[in-house]
Design a protein around this motif. Structure first.
Motif, PDB file in Angstrom:
ATOM      1  N   ASP A 169      -4.592  -6.227  12.044  1.00  0.00           N
ATOM      2  CA  ASP A 169      -5.226  -5.302  12.731  1.00  0.00           C
ATOM      3  C   ASP A 169      -5.463  -4.400  12.253  1.00  0.00           C
ATOM      4  O   ASP A 169      -6.290  -3.546  12.965  1.00  0.00           O
ATOM      5  N   VAL A 170      -5.581  -4.301  10.969  1.00  0.00           N
ATOM      6  CA  VAL A 170      -5.087  -2.548  10.759  1.00  0.00           C
ATOM      7  C   VAL A 170      -6.586  -2.880   9.506  1.00  0.00           C
ATOM      8  O   VAL A 170      -6.272  -3.258   8.387  1.00  0.00           O
ATOM      9  N   GLN A 171      -7.219  -2.079   9.343  1.00  0.00           N
ATOM     10  CA  GLN A 171      -8.390  -1.581   8.491  1.00  0.00           C
ATOM     11  C   GLN A 171      -8.309   0.075   8.059  1.00  0.00           C
ATOM     12  O   GLN A 171      -8.901   0.944   9.052  1.00  0.00           O
ATOM     13  N   THR A 172      -8.788   0.154   6.613  1.00  0.00           N
ATOM     14  CA  THR A 172      -8.845   1.977   6.814  1.00  0.00           C
ATOM     15  C   THR A 172     -10.529   1.553   5.996  1.00  0.00           C
ATOM     16  O   THR A 172     -11.100   1.445   5.389  1.00  0.00           O
ATOM     17  N   GLY A 173     -10.933   3.143   6.374  1.00  0.00           N
ATOM     18  CA  GLY A 173     -12.197   2.954   6.558  1.00  0.00           C
ATOM     19  C   GLY A 173     -12.724   3.929   4.973  1.00  0.00           C
ATOM     20  O   GLY A 173     -13.779   3.896   4.819  1.00  0.00           O
ATOM     21  N   VAL A 174     -11.641   3.857   3.933  1.00  0.00           N
ATOM     22  CA  VAL A 174     -12.080   4.856   3.448  1.00  0.00           C
ATOM     23  C   VAL A 174     -13.227   4.631   2.332  1.00  0.00           C
ATOM     24  O   VAL A 174     -13.379   3.621   2.254  1.00  0.00           O
ATOM     25  N   GLU A 176       3.317   3.177  -0.563  1.00  0.00           N
ATOM     26  CA  GLU A 176       4.061   2.141  -0.558  1.00  0.00           C
ATOM     27  C   GLU A 176       3.247   0.776  -0.584  1.00  0.00           C
ATOM     28  O   GLU A 176       4.037  -0.481  -0.941  1.00  0.00           O
ATOM     29  N   VAL A 177       1.944   0.440  -0.170  1.00  0.00           N
ATOM     30  CA  VAL A 177       1.183  -0.747   0.307  1.00  0.00           C
ATOM     31  C   VAL A 177       0.295  -0.096  -0.290  1.00  0.00           C
ATOM     32  O   VAL A 177      -1.022  -1.319  -0.294  1.00  0.00           O
ATOM     33  N   TYR A 178      -0.318   0.264  -1.404  1.00  0.00           N
ATOM     34  CA  TYR A 178      -1.341   0.730  -2.141  1.00  0.00           C
ATOM     35  C   TYR A 178      -2.086   0.492  -1.842  1.00  0.00           C
ATOM     36  O   TYR A 178      -3.385  -0.139  -1.714  1.00  0.00           O
ATOM     37  N   CYS A 179      -2.369   1.062  -0.109  1.00  0.00           N
ATOM     38  CA  CYS A 179      -3.853   1.619   0.556  1.00  0.00           C
ATOM     39  C   CYS A 179      -3.543   3.386   0.625  1.00  0.00           C
ATOM     40  O   CYS A 179      -2.450   4.138   0.500  1.00  0.00           O
ATOM     41  N   ARG A 184       0.763   3.434   6.678  1.00  0.00           N
ATOM     42  CA  ARG A 184       2.158   3.467   7.872  1.00  0.00           C
ATOM     43  C   ARG A 184       1.763   2.266   8.936  1.00  0.00           C
ATOM     44  O   ARG A 184       3.061   1.547   9.011  1.00  0.00           O
ATOM     45  N   ALA A 185       1.192   2.001   9.255  1.00  0.00           N
ATOM     46  CA  ALA A 185       0.370   0.613  10.013  1.00  0.00           C
ATOM     47  C   ALA A 185       0.593  -0.286   9.654  1.00  0.00           C
ATOM     48  O   ALA A 185       1.350  -0.562  10.186  1.00  0.00           O
ATOM     49  N   MET A 186       0.021  -0.577   8.420  1.00  0.00           N
ATOM     50  CA  MET A 186       0.524  -1.487   7.545  1.00  0.00           C
ATOM     51  C   MET A 186       2.392  -1.799   7.562  1.00  0.00           C
ATOM     52  O   MET A 186       2.365  -2.866   7.623  1.00  0.00           O
TER      53      MET A 186
END
Ligand code: EPS
Length: 405
Positions: A158-163, A181-184, A191-193
């Motif tokens: 359910d996590v998405q970045t709008g970057v 750490e998750v390459y986002c 953090r959420a991922m």
């Protein structure tokens, strides 16, 4: 000149992985740090399993490179497997309970055996180390022509970045991604991922998600609209879909195109003379729903590809399956694995996309050596900037154009 091709070989727990790249021009400087840096990144990412603490991937060139430059001969790279135990029956016992979602069942039947071990060693994503090395080699070529590739994790569960990603913020995005750490590149989403991966581990479950790759600086016209097998969107889709565990590939707006009328999909074309010296030749678009590809060719806008990775099929808690010998219900076998390999997959995706771009680049500009490739590239852009040519199929004299400028 041979067409640019990539082949890989090697089992997950065999002695080594091998990469064969044919069709690189002679005289290309190899950036070993770039290649090994990509391999290191591919090994990382929150959620990886114990194997990555054993391996320390780096390439050795076995052929095609002399004194740090390509010779024009096929390039052979090797990556050793430290955890090499294929012939050790105790450490690699037979596996009779196929994992749903894995290649186990189909591969075992294909090779007419009930031991899934044969398949899992061959189908393993360990192979992507070899493919990434080939893609990173291709990036050494692309960089010479100002073509930059950037991949990252866009979302998970359910996590998405709008970057937003554009050429101007590339250095800061890269730094932010490499600090995650998750390459986002979005710290809150990262953090959420990480939380979602932690929870999946607690639940003895796994997680997938979405990786995205952007390519900047492609000249207009790479790929083909007349040879279906040379269409760049098709090649990219094939390359990304063939990464282990990928279930969908989208270019630009992708699936969302189906929900909009044409007026809200197609990117209006404008011309800005100030941009004429760029590989896009001055043609500009306010939107990039096409993801940089029209008719199977680059259109001067960044190429944007999204891939969907399914959750890893090796669940600590197992899933309903059958024993291939007895055909009786059993829970699927557990093999050491990763809880989430999406970050690693984003690196693989970045490099397979790079390879496909390099492939069409080589097809368009030809040449056996770097000076010849460069001459072909520059001559093409020069002609394209002079459009319309005086007579169809003929270039105006150089002097006339130069005085006009
Ligand atoms: C993989 C299972 C794990 C992963 C592996 C892919 O390996 P092992 O079974 O040795 O613990 O870590 O990925 C790699 C080794 C790698 O380098 O990416 C699988 O089942 O595909």
């Amino acid at each position: 000149m041979a067409a640019l091709t990539l082949e890989t070989a090697g089992e997950s727990h065999g002695p080594a992985l091998t990469t064969l790249v044919r069709g690189m021009p002679a005289g290309l400087e190899i950036d070993l740090d770039l290649i090994n840096g990509e391999l290191k990144r591919r090994q990382g990412g929150y959620g990886r399993g114990g194997r990555q603490r054993i391996e320390s991937d780096a390439v050795t060139f076995l052929a095609g490179v002399r004194r740090g430059r390509t010779t024009g001969a096929p390039v052979v790279m090797q990556i050793p497997n430290r955890d090499s135990r294929l012939d050790d029956l105790e450490r690699t016992p037979p596996v009779y309970r196929p994992r749903p979602g894995h290649a186990d069942l189909a591969g075992s039947v294909k090779w007419l055996t009930t031991d899934c071990r044969e398949t899992l060693e061959r189908a393993s994503a360990r192979e992507t180390a070899a493919r990434s090395a080939g893609g990173a080699l291709a990036r050494c070529l692309l960089r010479e022509f100002g073509i930059e590739v950037f991949g990252f994790v866009r979302g998970m569960l359910d996590v998405q970045t709008g970057v937003a990603v554009d050429e101007a913020n590339l250095p800061s995005l890269r730094a932010a991604r490499d600090a995650s750490e998750v390459y986002c590149p979005d710290p809150d989403a990262s953090r959420a991922m990480i939380d979602r991966i932690r929870q999946a581990k607690v639940d003895k479950d796994t997680a997938g998600g979405w990786a995205e790759v952007h390519v900047f600086g492609c000249p207009i016209g790479l790929g083909s609209c007349v040879h279906f097998e040379e269409k760049l969107d098709g090649r990219l889709a094939g390359a990304v879909m063939s990464i282990q565990a990928f279930k969908a590939v989208e270019i630009g707006l992708g699936r969302a195109c189906g929900a909009r009328p044409g007026s809200q999909v197609h990117d209006p074309i404008a011309f800005d003379p100030a941009e004429r010296s760029r590989p896009s030749l001055g043609f500009t678009r306010v939107t990039n729903h096409a993801g940089g590809l029209e008719g199977g060719m680059t259109n001067g806008m960044p190429v944007v590809v999204t891939g969907t990775m399914k959750p890893i099929s090796t669940l600590l808690r197992g899933l309903p399956s059958v024993d291939l010998n007895s055909k009786q219900p059993e829970h699927s076998a557990y093999e050491r694995s990763d809880v989430c390999a999406l970050s690693a997959a984003s690196v693989v995706m970045e490099n397979v996309v790079a390879f496909e771009i390099a492939r069409v680049f080589r097809t368009k500009f030809g040449g056996d050596s770097m000076p010849e490739v460069r001459a072909g590239y520059e001559a093409y852009l020069d002609l394209a900037r002079r459009l319309p040519l005086e007579k169809p199929g003929e270039a105006p004299p150089m002097e006339a154009e130069q005085t006009e400028r």
